[in-house]
Design an enzyme around this catalytic site. Structure first.
Site, short mmCIF file in Angstrom:
data_model
loop_
_atom_site.label_atom_id
_atom_site.label_comp_id
_atom_site.label_asym_id
_atom_site.label_seq_id
_atom_site.Cartn_x
_atom_site.Cartn_y
_atom_site.Cartn_z
CG HIS A 111 -0.23 -0.11 2.34
ND1 HIS A 111 0.07 -1.44 3.07
CD2 HIS A 111 0.00 0.53 3.39
CE1 HIS A 111 0.34 -1.37 4.18
NE2 HIS A 111 0.75 -0.04 4.58
P1 AMP Z 1 1.57 1.17 7.28
O1 AMP Z 1 1.43 -0.55 7.32
O2 AMP Z 1 2.22 1.22 8.40
O3 AMP Z 1 2.04 1.51 6.23
O4 AMP Z 1 0.20 1.76 7.55
C1 AMP Z 1 -1.21 1.13 7.31
C2 AMP Z 1 -2.09 2.06 7.43
O5 AMP Z 1 -3.30 1.54 7.18
C3 AMP Z 1 -2.39 3.03 8.61
O6 AMP Z 1 -1.97 4.33 8.09
C4 AMP Z 1 -3.49 2.80 9.30
O7 AMP Z 1 -4.12 3.95 9.91
C5 AMP Z 1 -4.55 2.00 8.18
N1 AMP Z 1 -5.33 0.94 8.59
C6 AMP Z 1 -5.26 0.36 9.38
N2 AMP Z 1 -6.56 -0.50 9.43
C7 AMP Z 1 -7.16 -0.21 8.29
C8 AMP Z 1 -8.39 -0.69 7.86
N3 AMP Z 1 -9.17 -1.77 8.31
N4 AMP Z 1 -8.95 0.10 6.73
C9 AMP Z 1 -8.26 1.15 6.44
N5 AMP Z 1 -6.88 1.66 6.83
C10 AMP Z 1 -6.49 0.78 7.97
#
Ligand code: AMP
Ligand code: ZN
Length: 195
Positions: A111
């Site tokens: 992502h």
């Molecule tokens: P990272 O894996 O550290 O790059 O970031 C993961 C991102 O996903 C963070 O900014 C969270 O706020 C976001 N996040 C966590 N759970 C969900 C979810 N179920 N749906 C959408 N975003 C999410």
């Protein structure tokens, strides 16, 4: 099976195996309420815990777990990530957006973050949150794209570098101010809002 799991011989919701939290993005990719945009190759979702006024995540439909699984076959996909960023920047022309990847992501499925520079959000709480977007832990899209085109792979960071980035003293991302703590930083960020 849990005690509450059976009612009148029928299984209830408590019997469903609970999916690990790190799979949450896969669930959000299928939820129309969280989808902002989609194409044949990618889905853009709203970050559930936004760390700024605008915060989206761009994910491939293909099962690619992280940037470390990318190779030269994925150059077109990453090119599309760049186009999506331009489109979203146009959608939010009043804000300055940044795009990039966390060097050590916590969630599964590749992502890319698209996040506005203001970093004003009640979900932005910790130094780790801050440093994950404002130090070299945040790998800018353009650097990742260039490296992939040139070498066909992305280098992992060392555990030492990870620790160093996370313990970097707080510093404003828009000026030289060095706040003592997160409340001071959050208050300071508001002063950049009227610029
Ligand atoms: P990272 O894996 O550290 O790059 O970031 C993961 C991102 O996903 C963070 O900014 C969270 O706020 C976001 N996040 C966590 N759970 C969900 C979810 N179920 N749906 C959408 N975003 C999410
Ligand atoms: Zn500042």
């Amino acid at each position: 099976m849990s005690k509450q799991g059976v009612q009148n011989g029928k299984e209830t919701a408590t019997d469903k195996p609970k999916k690990h939290w790190s799979l949450g993005l896969l669930k959000s990719m299928k939820d129309p309420k969280s989808i902002y945009k989609e194409t044949k190759k990618v889905v853009v979702i709203k970050d559930k815990y936004p760390k700024a006024k605008v915060h989206y995540l761009v994910l491939p439909r293909d099962e690619i777990s992280s940037i470390y699984k990318l190779n030269k076959d994925h150059v077109d996909l990453l090119e599309e990530f760049g186009k999506i960023f331009e489109e979203i920047q146009t959608d939010h022309s009043n804000l300055m957006l940044c795009s990039g990847f966390h060097a050590v992501p916590s969630m599964q499925r590749l992502h890319m973050h698209i996040i506005s520079k203001d970093m004003i959000s009640s979900c932005l709480k910790t130094k780790i949150h801050w440093n994950s977007f404002t130090t070299k832990f945040f790998l800018p899209y353009r650097d990742v794209f260039k490296k992939l085109k040139e070498d066909g792979y992305i280098d992992k960071i060392s555990p030492e570098a990870h620790k160093k980035f996370m313990s970097t003293p707080l510093k404003c991302n828009q000026c030289d101010f060095e706040p003592k703590n997160m409340p001071q930083l959050k208050q300071h960020l508001l002063t950049h809002c009227d610029e």
